[in-house]
Scaffold this motif. Structure first.
Motif, PDB file in Angstrom:
ATOM      1  N   THR B 114      -9.630  18.171  40.300  1.00  0.00           N
ATOM      2  CA  THR B 114      -8.608  18.657  39.520  1.00  0.00           C
ATOM      3  C   THR B 114      -7.822  17.395  39.158  1.00  0.00           C
ATOM      4  O   THR B 114      -7.189  17.423  37.887  1.00  0.00           O
ATOM      5  CB  THR B 114      -8.228  19.901  39.933  1.00  0.00           C
ATOM      6  N   VAL B 115      -7.212  16.536  40.150  1.00  0.00           N
ATOM      7  CA  VAL B 115      -6.335  15.746  39.898  1.00  0.00           C
ATOM      8  C   VAL B 115      -6.845  14.733  39.081  1.00  0.00           C
ATOM      9  O   VAL B 115      -6.033  14.197  38.002  1.00  0.00           O
ATOM     10  CB  VAL B 115      -6.028  15.178  41.470  1.00  0.00           C
ATOM     11  N   PHE B 116      -8.049  14.314  39.050  1.00  0.00           N
ATOM     12  CA  PHE B 116      -8.588  13.224  38.251  1.00  0.00           C
ATOM     13  C   PHE B 116      -8.870  13.851  36.904  1.00  0.00           C
ATOM     14  O   PHE B 116      -8.433  13.284  35.908  1.00  0.00           O
ATOM     15  CB  PHE B 116     -10.110  13.161  38.667  1.00  0.00           C
ATOM     16  N   ASP B 117      -9.061  15.295  36.567  1.00  0.00           N
ATOM     17  CA  ASP B 117      -9.004  15.758  35.568  1.00  0.00           C
ATOM     18  C   ASP B 117      -7.477  15.702  34.880  1.00  0.00           C
ATOM     19  O   ASP B 117      -7.450  15.847  33.587  1.00  0.00           O
ATOM     20  CB  ASP B 117      -9.756  17.300  35.497  1.00  0.00           C
ATOM     21  N   ALA B 118      -6.580  16.182  35.677  1.00  0.00           N
ATOM     22  CA  ALA B 118      -5.245  16.052  35.080  1.00  0.00           C
ATOM     23  C   ALA B 118      -4.778  14.808  34.561  1.00  0.00           C
ATOM     24  O   ALA B 118      -4.266  14.558  33.448  1.00  0.00           O
ATOM     25  CB  ALA B 118      -4.429  16.457  36.402  1.00  0.00           C
ATOM     26  N   GLY B 119      -5.443  13.510  35.026  1.00  0.00           N
ATOM     27  CA  GLY B 119      -5.288  12.323  34.483  1.00  0.00           C
ATOM     28  C   GLY B 119      -5.833  12.181  33.419  1.00  0.00           C
ATOM     29  O   GLY B 119      -5.170  11.685  32.442  1.00  0.00           O
ATOM     30  N   VAL B 120      -7.194  12.585  33.122  1.00  0.00           N
ATOM     31  CA  VAL B 120      -7.667  12.475  31.769  1.00  0.00           C
ATOM     32  C   VAL B 120      -7.009  13.387  30.973  1.00  0.00           C
ATOM     33  O   VAL B 120      -6.592  12.816  29.549  1.00  0.00           O
ATOM     34  CB  VAL B 120      -9.053  13.282  31.857  1.00  0.00           C
ATOM     35  N   TYR B 121      -6.559  14.496  31.246  1.00  0.00           N
ATOM     36  CA  TYR B 121      -5.542  15.580  30.285  1.00  0.00           C
ATOM     37  C   TYR B 121      -4.351  14.632  29.980  1.00  0.00           C
ATOM     38  O   TYR B 121      -4.254  14.815  28.745  1.00  0.00           O
ATOM     39  CB  TYR B 121      -5.164  16.546  31.204  1.00  0.00           C
ATOM     40  N   LEU B 122      -3.639  13.919  30.772  1.00  0.00           N
ATOM     41  CA  LEU B 122      -2.567  13.311  30.302  1.00  0.00           C
ATOM     42  C   LEU B 122      -2.831  12.034  29.329  1.00  0.00           C
ATOM     43  O   LEU B 122      -2.158  11.741  28.552  1.00  0.00           O
ATOM     44  CB  LEU B 122      -1.827  12.699  31.749  1.00  0.00           C
ATOM     45  N   ILE B 123      -4.003  11.516  29.919  1.00  0.00           N
ATOM     46  CA  ILE B 123      -4.283  10.209  28.981  1.00  0.00           C
ATOM     47  C   ILE B 123      -4.391  10.718  27.480  1.00  0.00           C
ATOM     48  O   ILE B 123      -4.041  10.287  26.543  1.00  0.00           O
ATOM     49  CB  ILE B 123      -5.546   9.447  29.487  1.00  0.00           C
ATOM     50  N   VAL B 124      -5.424  11.946  27.543  1.00  0.00           N
ATOM     51  CA  VAL B 124      -5.382  12.417  26.039  1.00  0.00           C
ATOM     52  C   VAL B 124      -4.156  12.785  25.189  1.00  0.00           C
ATOM     53  O   VAL B 124      -4.122  12.336  24.180  1.00  0.00           O
ATOM     54  CB  VAL B 124      -6.522  13.700  26.019  1.00  0.00           C
ATOM     55  N   VAL B 125      -3.535  13.506  26.077  1.00  0.00           N
ATOM     56  CA  VAL B 125      -2.339  13.899  25.152  1.00  0.00           C
ATOM     57  C   VAL B 125      -1.242  12.866  25.068  1.00  0.00           C
ATOM     58  O   VAL B 125      -0.749  12.583  23.768  1.00  0.00           O
ATOM     59  CB  VAL B 125      -1.491  14.873  26.303  1.00  0.00           C
ATOM     60  N   GLY B 126      -1.339  11.635  25.688  1.00  0.00           N
ATOM     61  CA  GLY B 126      -0.507  10.575  25.355  1.00  0.00           C
ATOM     62  C   GLY B 126      -1.131   9.837  24.502  1.00  0.00           C
ATOM     63  O   GLY B 126      -0.335   9.387  23.530  1.00  0.00           O
ATOM     64  N   VAL B 127      -2.530   9.551  24.211  1.00  0.00           N
ATOM     65  CA  VAL B 127      -2.920   8.777  23.160  1.00  0.00           C
ATOM     66  C   VAL B 127      -2.611   9.466  21.847  1.00  0.00           C
ATOM     67  O   VAL B 127      -1.865   8.982  20.930  1.00  0.00           O
ATOM     68  CB  VAL B 127      -4.616   8.804  23.113  1.00  0.00           C
ATOM     69  N   MET B 128      -2.577  10.923  21.829  1.00  0.00           N
ATOM     70  CA  MET B 128      -2.398  11.363  20.652  1.00  0.00           C
ATOM     71  C   MET B 128      -0.865  11.478  20.203  1.00  0.00           C
ATOM     72  O   MET B 128      -0.466  11.281  19.043  1.00  0.00           O
ATOM     73  CB  MET B 128      -2.837  13.102  20.735  1.00  0.00           C
ATOM     74  N   ALA B 129       0.116  11.549  21.372  1.00  0.00           N
ATOM     75  CA  ALA B 129       1.386  11.383  21.274  1.00  0.00           C
ATOM     76  C   ALA B 129       1.779  10.098  20.391  1.00  0.00           C
ATOM     77  O   ALA B 129       2.475  10.116  19.428  1.00  0.00           O
ATOM     78  CB  ALA B 129       2.180  11.826  22.391  1.00  0.00           C
ATOM     79  N   LEU B 130       1.031   9.056  21.130  1.00  0.00           N
ATOM     80  CA  LEU B 130       1.382   7.675  20.600  1.00  0.00           C
ATOM     81  C   LEU B 130       0.803   7.453  19.207  1.00  0.00           C
ATOM     82  O   LEU B 130       1.577   6.943  18.431  1.00  0.00           O
ATOM     83  CB  LEU B 130       0.653   6.610  21.562  1.00  0.00           C
ATOM     84  N   ILE B 131      -0.306   8.034  18.973  1.00  0.00           N
ATOM     85  CA  ILE B 131      -0.641   8.070  17.488  1.00  0.00           C
ATOM     86  C   ILE B 131       0.224   8.702  16.501  1.00  0.00           C
ATOM     87  O   ILE B 131       0.604   8.307  15.529  1.00  0.00           O
ATOM     88  CB  ILE B 131      -2.189   8.488  17.390  1.00  0.00           C
ATOM     89  N   ILE B 132       0.772   9.962  17.016  1.00  0.00           N
ATOM     90  CA  ILE B 132       1.650  10.664  16.316  1.00  0.00           C
ATOM     91  C   ILE B 132       2.991   9.780  15.785  1.00  0.00           C
ATOM     92  O   ILE B 132       3.406   9.746  14.741  1.00  0.00           O
ATOM     93  CB  ILE B 132       1.696  12.164  16.976  1.00  0.00           C
ATOM     94  N   GLU B 133       3.318   9.217  17.032  1.00  0.00           N
ATOM     95  CA  GLU B 133       4.788   8.571  16.977  1.00  0.00           C
ATOM     96  C   GLU B 133       4.476   7.413  16.110  1.00  0.00           C
ATOM     97  O   GLU B 133       5.583   7.040  15.298  1.00  0.00           O
ATOM     98  CB  GLU B 133       5.188   8.161  18.429  1.00  0.00           C
ATOM     99  N   GLY B 134       3.487   6.869  16.384  1.00  0.00           N
ATOM    100  CA  GLY B 134       3.293   5.407  15.721  1.00  0.00           C
ATOM    101  C   GLY B 134       3.097   5.718  13.904  1.00  0.00           C
ATOM    102  O   GLY B 134       3.608   4.885  13.211  1.00  0.00           O
ATOM    103  N   LEU B 135       2.289   6.490  13.661  1.00  0.00           N
ATOM    104  CA  LEU B 135       1.738   6.779  12.417  1.00  0.00           C
ATOM    105  C   LEU B 135       2.944   7.775  11.420  1.00  0.00           C
ATOM    106  O   LEU B 135       2.819   7.710  10.390  1.00  0.00           O
ATOM    107  CB  LEU B 135       0.484   7.348  12.007  1.00  0.00           C
ATOM    108  N   GLY B 136       3.653   8.724  12.486  1.00  0.00           N
ATOM    109  CA  GLY B 136       4.501   9.799  11.919  1.00  0.00           C
ATOM    110  C   GLY B 136       5.787   9.421  11.378  1.00  0.00           C
ATOM    111  O   GLY B 136       6.509  10.048  10.546  1.00  0.00           O
ATOM    112  N   GLU B 137       6.376   8.154  11.701  1.00  0.00           N
ATOM    113  CA  GLU B 137       7.678   7.704  11.295  1.00  0.00           C
ATOM    114  C   GLU B 137       7.888   7.886   9.753  1.00  0.00           C
ATOM    115  O   GLU B 137       6.926   7.419   9.029  1.00  0.00           O
ATOM    116  CB  GLU B 137       7.965   6.329  11.714  1.00  0.00           C
TER     117      GLU B 137
END
Lengths: 766, 137
Positions: B114-137
Motif C-alpha cells: 500500500t505504501v508503494f501504491d501511495a507513492g504511485v498515487y502521489l506521483i500521478v496527482v503531482g504530474v497532473m498538478a504540475l501540468i495544470i500549473e504549467g499550462l493553466g497560467e
C-alpha cells in the motif's frame, strides 16, 4: 578498523568542503587528521602484516545481491598505504604555504585532497573487485575536481574534462574486464581470483580490458596526454595525485595481476610493449619543455612506463625490483614537485627561460633538488640507485627476452639521466640552458622554513634510504612476496663489481653525454617532432564526437510531428505484420468479438474516431476523441474488467481537461488544410495501420501455443501478494519493478513538462 | 475571471467527496478494483474540477504545498519500498503483510504494498498538478 579509516577520510573531507569558506587554511589541519591517523595505524600494524598475516575486514553491503565490502592489507598494500598517507600528509602541510589567500579555494583543496586520499587508500586495500572499481572511479572524480580547482580558467576546465573522460572511460573498460573475470573465476574477491586464476579466451579479453583501465590511469601511451595537461592544477595536487598517488593506481593493479596472469594471452607483450614505448617516448618529450612542471610530467610518464614494465613482466625478481622503484619514485618525484612549486611561488615563474638564480636562503631547497634529481637519475648513494640496480640485476638474470627488455630500459634510463640533469640545471643554473647573453638575475626572496620543510623531509628520505638500504630492504622483500610468493629482495648499497654496476655507470655516462650534447639533440628533436600532440588528437576526437551527435540529432529530430507519427505508426504496423507473414498465423477465434453488446460500443468508437478527423473546430475534435475513449472504457466494462474501465474513464476525462488547457493557446479552428496529396497519404496510412492492427490482434489471440501466464498469476496473487485484486498485485508485487520504471518515467515526464514551460516563459519574458 | 456561483459551489461539494473516494480506491485496491494509479487519476480529476472553477490560484490554495513536492515524495515512497527490504536481507520490492484485529473496525490488513501504491498515487496527482500549473497560467 579499516572501514572506519576510510569513513574518517570521507567525513573529514566533507566537513572541510562544507566549511571551506569558514575554515580557510585551518581546513588543511582538520583534513590532515585522516592521513595522520592512517599513517599511525599503518605503522602500528606494520609488524604483524610484515610477519605475513594480512589484516582483513569484511562488511556486508547488500546481502540480497551477494555484495560485500572486503578489505585486505598485505605487505604490498601496506607500502601503498604508507606512501599515500605519508606523502598526503607532507602535501597537506605544504599546501598551506603554497596556496594563495583565497580562503574557499584552500578549504576546497583540503577537502578534496582528503577525499582523494581516502579513495586512493580504498583502491589499495580493497579485496573485492567491485569495491576496488568504486574507489578507482572515486579517485578519477576527485582528480577531476582537483585539476579543475581553479575553475574560472577555461584551460583548467578543459584539462579536468580531458582527464575525466580518459580515466573514467578506462575505468569503465576495467569494470567490464572485472565482470568478465569475476564470472570466469566464480568470485569477485581479488585474493580469491589471484589464488586460482582462470585462463582462456574470455580471460584474455578481460585482461586487455583491465589493462586499458590501468594504462589510462597510469598515463601510458597512447592515453598519456591528460597528465601533462593536468599540470594546470596547483602544484600540491600535481605532486600528490599526478606523480605519487593516483597514477600509481594502474601500477598497483598491474602489480597485483601480473604474477597470476603474466603468462595468459596478450598480457606480457602488451604490458612490456606499451611500458617500454611510454618510457622512451616520455623520456624524449621530457627533454623539450621549458615549463618545469611539463618536464616533470613527461618524466613521470616515462617513469610510469618503466614501472609498468617491471611490475607487469611477472618475473619474481623483477617484481621485487619494481616495488623498490615504486617507493623510490614516489619519494623523489613528490619532492621535485614540491621544489618546483616553491620556486614557482617565490620567483613568480617556472619557465626555464625566465628563472632567476636562487640566492641566499635557498640552501635547503637546493639540497632537495640535488638529492631528488640525483635519485631520479639513479646516482649511487640515493634510493633511486638502489632500486634501479635491483631492476638491472633482475633483468640480467632473466632469459633472452628479459635482456632485450633491459636494452630498452637502459635506453630509457639514459633519457632519465639527461632530463634529470636538465631539471637540476634549470633550478640551480638556469643561465646555462639558455642563451648566455641574457642578463643574469638572482632571486632576492627566499622561501620560509615551513614552506620548504615538507620537501626537505621527502628529499632526506631519498638520501637516508639510499645510504642505509637495510632500512627498507625488509619492507620491499615482504611487499614483493605478497605479490608473488617466489619473489624476494635484498637491497644492498654495494653488490660488488658486476654487470649491473657496469650498466649503471654506462647509463650515467651516456645520460651525461646526452645532456652535454643538448643543443644538437634539441635541433634534431625540433625537426623530428610530430606536427600534433596528444592533446590535439584528444580534442580532435572530442570535436568529431560532438559534431556527430549534432548531426544525428538534426537528422533524426527533424521537428515534423506528422513525420514522427508516420514513422512510429508504420513501424508498429510493419514489424509485427512482417513477423506474421514469415511465421504464419494460427486459427482466428471469432468468439472474442462476436457478442451483441459489442456492436453498439464499436459503433460509438467508430463514429467518435471518424468524426474527430473531419471536425472543423479543435474543441469539437477533442470531445469526439474523448467519446471514442469512453467507448473503449465501455468495452472494458462489457468484458468484465472494472479496473481497466475505471482507469480508462479517468484518463479520458483528464485528457480532455489537459487538451482544454492547450486549446486556450491555439486558434479555434483547424485553419490549415493539408494538400490533397498529403490527405490521401494520411488516409491510406491510417487505413493500413488500422486494418493491420485488427488482423494482428486476431492472429495474436489465435496463435497461443502454451498456456497463458494469467492463470498462474491469479493462483499466486493471494499467497505471495496477499491481495485478491490480481491486477493490483501484478502492479505492485509480481511486476513491481515495471511499475517502478513506469512511475519514474512519469515523474521524469513531469520534470520535462515543467522545464519546457519554464524555458518558454524565459523566451517570452526576456 | 468570471466565476459561476453554481459551478463553484458544486465543485466545492464534490471535491472533498472525490478526494475521499480516491483514497478509498487507493486502499481498496489490494482486494477490490482500484489501486494507486486509478486513485491518483480520480484525485487529479477532482483537482482539475477545482481548476475549472477557480483557475490555477485555486489549485495552489488547495494543494498548500508546491506541486513539485508531490512527485518527489511519491518517488521516495515507491523507490523506498523497493530498497528497504534489501536492508533486511530480502529481495527488492518484497512486501510485508500484517493483520490486526481492531475493535469496531474488525480485521485490518496492512501491506507495505500500500505504501508503494501511495507513492504511485502521489506521483500521478503531482504530474497532473504540475501540468495544470504549467499550462493553466
Amino acid at each position: 578498523m579499516l572501514p572506519s579509516l576510510l569513513l574518517l577520510h570521507a567525513v573529514l573531507g566533507v566537513c572541510a568542503l562544507a566549511g571551506a569558506r569558514r575554515f580557510g587554511r585551518r581546513a588543511l589541519l582538520v583534513g590532515a587528521i585522516a592521513p595522520a591517523v592512517t599513517l599511525s595505524w599503518a605503522a602500528l600494524s606494520a609488524r604483524g602484516i610484515l610477519d605475513g598475516t594480512p589484516r582483513t575486514s569484511t562488511a556486508t553491503w547488500v546481502p540480497g545481491l551477494g555484495l560485500s565490502i572486503d578489505f585486505r592489507v598485505d605487505a604490498f598494500s601496506l607500502v601503498m598505504v604508507l606512501l599515500v598517507s605519508g606523502i598526503g600528509l607532507a602535501i597537506l602541510a605544504y599546501a598551506g604555504n603554497y596556496m594563495g589567500p583565497d580562503r574557499s579555494t584552500v578549504g576546497r583543496l583540503a577537502g578534496l585532497l582528503v577525499l582523494f586520499a581516502g579513495a586512493m587508500t580504498g583502491v589499495v586495500v580493497a579485496d573485492s573487485l567491485l569495491t576496488l572499481y568504486l574507489c578507482w572511479e572515486l579517485t578519477s572524480v576527485t582528480s577531476y575536481l582537483l585539476i579543475g580547482l581553479e575553475d574560472e580558467t577555461a584551460e583548467a576546465r578543459a584539462a579536468a574534462r580531458h582527464a575525466l573522460i580518459v580515466t573514467v572511460g578506462g575505468g569503465l573498460s576495467m569494470l567490464a574486464g572485472f565482470v568478465l573475470l569475476g564470472l570466469e573465476a566464480g568470485t569477485f574477491s581479488l585474493s580469491g581470483l589471484l589464488a586460482d586464476p582462470p585462463s582462456g579466451t574470455v580471460t584474455s579479453v578481460a585482461l586487455v580490458l583491465v589493462l586499458v583501465g590501468a594504462f589510462t590511469k597510469s598515463a601510458q601511451y597512447p592515453f598519456h596526454a591528460w597528465l601533462p595537461r593536468a599540470m594546470v592544477a596547483p602544484t600540491p595536487i600535481s605532486g600528490f595525485l599526478h606523480s605519487a598517488a593516483m597514477v600509481k593506481a594502474g601500477i598497483y593493479l598491474i602489480a597485483r595481476f601480473a604474477p597470476a596472469f603474466a603468462e595468459v594471452g596478450p598480457w606480457r607483450p602488451l604490458v612490456v610493449g606499451v611500458g617500454l614505448f611510454t618510457m622512451l617516448a616520455g623520456g624524449l618529450r621530457a627533454l623539450r619543455p621549458f615549463d618545469l612542471k611539463q618536464l616533470l610530467a613527461f618524466g613521470t610518464i616515462s617513469q610510469l612506463g618503466f614501472l609498468v614494465v617491471l611490475m607487469g613482466i611477472g618475473h619474481p625478481a623483477v617484481t621485487a625490483a619494481g616495488v623498490a622503484v615504486l617507493i623510490a619514485h614516489a619519494l623523489f618525484k613528490s619532492a621535485l614537485f614540491l621544489v618546483v612549486g616553491i620556486v614557482d611561488r617565490t620567483c613568480g615563474t617556472r619557465d626555464i627561460r625566465e628563472l632567476p638564480e636562487l640566492g641566499a636562503g635557498w640552501g635547503p631547497v637546493r639540497f632537495v633538488a640535488i638529492a631528488a634529481s640525483a635519485s631520479m637519475a639513479a646516482v649511487p648513494l640515493l634510493a633511486g640507485f638502489i632500486a634501479k640496480e635491483q631492476a638491472y640485476a633482475a633483468l640480467l638474470d632473466g632469459g633472452t627476452g628479459d635482456r632485450l627488455v633491459l636494452v630498452g630500459i637502459v635506453a630509457g634510463s639514459v633519457l632519465t639521466v639527461a632530463y634529470s640533469a636538465r631539471l637540476l640545471t634549470a633550478i640551480l643554473r638556469p643561465d646555462l640552458l639558455i642563451a648566455p647573453d641574457r642578463p643574469r638575475s638572482t632571486s632576492t626572496a627566499a622561501p620560509s622554513v615551513a614552506f620548504w620543510a615538507p620537501a626537505v623531509v621527502l628529499g632526506a628520505l631519498s638520501v637516508i634510504l639510499g645510504v642505509l638500504p637495510r632500512l627498507w630492504s625488509g619492507l620491499v622483500d615482504e611487499a614483493a612476496r605478497a605479490l608473488d610468493a617466489a619473489a624476494s629482495a635484498h637491497l644492498l648499497l654495494w653488490h660488488g663489481f658486476n654487470p649491473a654496476l657496469l650498466l649503471s655507470a654506462v647509463t650515467l655516462g651516456l645520460g651525461a653525454a646526452l645532456f652535454l650534447l643538448r643543443e644538437p639533440v634539441a635541433r634534431l628533436q625540433e625537426r623530428l617532432a610530430p606536427p600534433v600532440d596528444g592533446t590535439d588528437v584528444f580534442e580532435g576526437i572530442l570535436d568529431r564526437v560532438v559534431r556527430l551527435a549534432g548531426w544525428t540529432s538534426r537528422t533524426t529530430q527533424a521537428g515534423s510531428l506528422p513525420l514522427y507519427l508516420g514513422i512510429i505508426l508504420s513501424l508498429t504496423f510493419l514489424v509485427p505484420v512482417l513477423a506474421l507473414l514469415i511465421g504464419g498465423a494460427g486459427p482466428i477465434r471469432p468468439e472474442s468479438f462476436a457478442r451483441p453488446i459489442h456492436w453498439p460500443i464499436a459503433a460509438l468508437i467508430l463514429i467518435g474516431a471518424v468524426a474527430t478527423t473531419i471536425a472543423r473546430r479543435r474543441f469539437a475534435a477533442v470531445l469526439l476523441l474523448g467519446s471514442a475513449g469512453y467507448g473503449m472504457a465501455l468495452l472494458f466494462v462489457a468484458q468484465g474488467a472494472p479496473d481497466l474501465a475505471l482507469t480508462q474513464f479517468s484518463v479520458e476525462t483528464l485528457f480532455v481537461v489537459v487538451f482544454l488547457l492547450v486549446l486556450r493557446r491555439l486558434p479555434d479552428r483547424f485553419d490549415h488544410e493539408p494538400p490533397r496529396r498529403d490527405a490521401v497519404l494520411r488516409i491510406g496510412a491510417s487505413v493500413i495501420v488500422g486494418v493491420g492492427s485488427v488482423l494482428l490482434f486476431l492472429a495474436a489471440t489465435g496463435s497461443r501455443v502454451v498456456e497463458g501466464i494469467s492463470g498462474e498469476m491469479s493462483r499466486l496473487a493471494e499467497p505471495i501478494g496477499g491481495g485478491r485484486n490480481i491486477v493490483n498485485v501484478i502492479l505492485v508485487d509480481i511486476r513491481g519493478f515495471d511499475t517502478v520504471g513506469e512511475v519514474t518515467v512519469l515523474a521524469a515526464a513531469a520534470i520535462g513538462v515543467v522545464a519546457l514551460l519554464a524555458g518558454r516563459k524565459r523566451v517570452e519574458e526576456p | 475571471m468570471r466565476r459561476s456561483i453554481i459551478f463553484d459551489t458544486t465543485v466545492r461539494l464534490v471535491f472533498d467527496a472525490a478526494l475521499v473516494l480516491s483514497i478509498y480506491i487507493l486502499f481498496a485496491g489490494h482486494n477490490q478494483p482500484g489501486g494507486g494509479f486509478v486513485g491518483g487519476l480520480v484525485a487529479s480529476a477532482a483537482l482539475a474540477l477545482r481548476f475549472l472553477a477557480g483557475g490555477v490560484d485555486e489549485v495552489r490554495d488547495t494543494l498548500r504545498v508546491p506541486a513539485r513536492l508531490l512527485p518527489a515524495v511519491g518517488m521516495l515512497l515507491a523507490i523506498g519500498t523497493a530498497i528497504v527490504p534489501l536492508a533486511f536481507g530480502k529481495r527488492p520490492l518484497d512486501h510485508g503483510l500484517a493483520t490486526w484485529d481492531l475493535p469496531l473496525l474488525g480485521e485490518l490488513h496492512v501491506a507495505t504494498a500500500t505504501v508503494f501504491d501511495a507513492g504511485v498515487y502521489l506521483i500521478v496527482v503531482g504530474v497532473m498538478a504540475l501540468i495544470i500549473e504549467g499550462l493553466g497560467e
